[in-house]
Structures are given as C-alpha cells and as structure tokens.
Design a protein around this motif. Structure first.
Motif, PDB file in Angstrom:
ATOM      1  N   ALA A 140     -24.093  35.267 -17.690  1.00 66.25           N
ATOM      2  CA  ALA A 140     -25.420  35.281 -18.312  1.00 66.25           C
ATOM      3  C   ALA A 140     -25.313  35.412 -19.820  1.00 66.25           C
ATOM      4  O   ALA A 140     -24.382  36.023 -20.349  1.00 66.25           O
ATOM      5  N   GLU A 147     -27.823  35.956 -23.532  1.00 64.88           N
ATOM      6  CA  GLU A 147     -29.122  36.246 -24.135  1.00 64.88           C
ATOM      7  C   GLU A 147     -29.393  35.146 -25.152  1.00 64.88           C
ATOM      8  O   GLU A 147     -28.661  35.001 -26.122  1.00 64.88           O
ATOM      9  N   ARG A 201     -35.967  34.755 -20.476  1.00 66.79           N
ATOM     10  CA  ARG A 201     -35.140  35.305 -19.391  1.00 66.79           C
ATOM     11  C   ARG A 201     -34.784  34.233 -18.380  1.00 66.79           C
ATOM     12  O   ARG A 201     -33.817  34.373 -17.643  1.00 66.79           O
ATOM     13  N   SER A 242     -30.047  33.166 -17.482  1.00 70.71           N
ATOM     14  CA  SER A 242     -29.739  34.371 -16.716  1.00 70.71           C
ATOM     15  C   SER A 242     -29.018  34.044 -15.411  1.00 70.71           C
ATOM     16  O   SER A 242     -29.424  34.454 -14.335  1.00 70.71           O
ATOM     17  N   PHE A 269     -31.392  40.309 -19.866  1.00 69.19           N
ATOM     18  CA  PHE A 269     -31.014  38.913 -19.684  1.00 69.19           C
ATOM     19  C   PHE A 269     -29.871  38.724 -18.703  1.00 69.19           C
ATOM     20  O   PHE A 269     -29.302  37.649 -18.607  1.00 69.19           O
ATOM     21  N   VAL A 270     -29.501  39.754 -17.966  1.00 69.21           N
ATOM     22  CA  VAL A 270     -28.445  39.598 -16.983  1.00 69.21           C
ATOM     23  C   VAL A 270     -28.993  38.882 -15.753  1.00 69.21           C
ATOM     24  O   VAL A 270     -30.199  38.687 -15.619  1.00 69.21           O
ATOM     25  N   SER A 271     -28.099  38.524 -14.834  1.00 68.55           N
ATOM     26  CA  SER A 271     -28.446  37.530 -13.835  1.00 68.55           C
ATOM     27  C   SER A 271     -29.131  38.085 -12.593  1.00 68.55           C
ATOM     28  O   SER A 271     -29.412  37.351 -11.670  1.00 68.55           O
TER      29      SER A 271
END
Length: 186
Positions: free
Chosen positions: A87, A89, A110, A114, A179-181
């Motif tokens: 992921a 940002e 997002r 992501s 912003f992680v998956s």
DNA sequence: GGAGCGATGTCCT
DNA sequence: GGACATCGCTCCG
C-alpha cells in the motif's frame, strides 16, 4: 530488514510526462527458497528469475488473471528474497491515479493505492514495462526515492492473502496510517 | 461493516 | 488441471 526500511520512502512513477508519487506505508517480506509462501520456494523459474538476480530490481507478476503486484528484490544475485509493496499513501498526481484506476475524479484517496493490485493500476505498472528494471536508479520511469521522512511508529503483523506460512509477522506498516490495505489496523 | 464469490492470465505439476 | 502474494460487487445484518 529491508521491508521495514522501505516504509516512509517514496515510489516515483514518470508516466506520460506526469510524475506520480506515493509514500510506502505497507510492505510484506518474502524470504526466498526457505519460505513456503514465496514464489521462489520451488526454485528458480523463468517467472521469478528477477528475485534471484541483483537487489533493487522490480519483480512484477500477474495474479488472478487481472492484477499486477510489485516487488523489489533485496538479496544478492544468486539468492532469492523480495519485498511486496502492499500500500501507498498518494502524495502527488492523484487525479491521474484516479483516472488510471477508473474512479471518478475526487474519489477518496484511500481507494487509489490501498492494496498491491490497486497501487500497480494507479501507477500504470505492468510486467511488460517494468519487470526487471532497476528501482534504485533515479532515471528509471519507476524508482524509489528517499526524502528523509521516517515514520514514527511501525507495526508488524501476520501476512495477508496467502495460505502458507501466513502467520509469520513479516508484514510491516506505518502505524495509524489511513492508507494501509485493510481496515484491520493495530 | 463484513462474509461470500466470480472474474481471469500465467505458470507449474 | 489447478493454484494463485486480489479486487469489487452482491447480499446480509
């Protein structure tokens, strides 16, 4: 731990005269021939030969018939081992990323990067164009840059989306990043 | 918000 | 022939 050190760095993509930039917020490590979950577990093949080559090279593969995933090799030539970019940002070029993702302009950032498949789509990364290129060369269309930013907190969690050796804590992410998956954040 | 599932190309056995 | 480091849509609450 290359996977951990990559967090906070920038992934820069030059595409049709535009520059698309994302900050790396999530990675996953694959250890090589001793890791049952790694593509290199079964030994060297034509598909994964980049992983056995020199470090800093892009390993792009096609999965599930519709998605690319981007890795970087991180072991000396002769040894397998790589890091999957899971992921980013979005930092710059968000409108272009949305267009490449076929999302309406102004869609939530997002949604852009992501996930490993999404970030390749957002940066127009393909196997044909990018497999094997040198990600440490600033002249490459796709490369890793360092602006000195260092995340304050890093979390390690089990790996995602795989069936073998998934429990090893080899997934690294910037703690608190939106912003992680996955919505499952520590 | 979360579980279930289909789409779909490439590589390996 | 089947596995696969995924995504997005549909349903259900």
């Amino acid at each position: 731990m290359v996977a951990k050190n990559l967090l906070g760095k920038l992934l820069t993509r030059k595409f049709e005269g535009k520059t698309l930039i994302g900050r790396i917020v999530e990675t996953e490590a694959y250890l090589g021939e001793d890791d049952p979950a790694s593509h290199s577990f079964a030994g060297q093949t034509s598909r994964n030969q980049v992983l056995f080559g020199p470090p800093g090279r892009a390993y792009v593969y096609f999965i599930y018939g519709m998605h690319y995933c981007l890795n970087v090799s991180c072991q000396p030539a002769g040894q397998a081992g790589g890091v999957l970019f899971r992921a980013l940002e979005p930092v710059s070029g968000l409108a272009e990323m949305a267009r490449l993702r076929r999302l309406p302009p102004g869609a939530s950032p997002r949604l852009l990067t992501s996930g490993p498949g999404k970030l390749c789509q957002a940066l127009a990364i393909t196997r044909a164009e990018h497999n094997g290129i040198n990600l440490t060369n600033p002249d490459s269309d796709l490369h890793i840059a360092d602006d000195g930013f260092r995340p304050t907190r890093i979390a390690a969690t089990p790996r995602i989306g795989i069936s073998k050796a998934a429990r090893l804590p080899l997934r690294f992410l910037v703690a608190g990043s939106a912003f992680v998956s996955t919505t499952m954040r520590p």
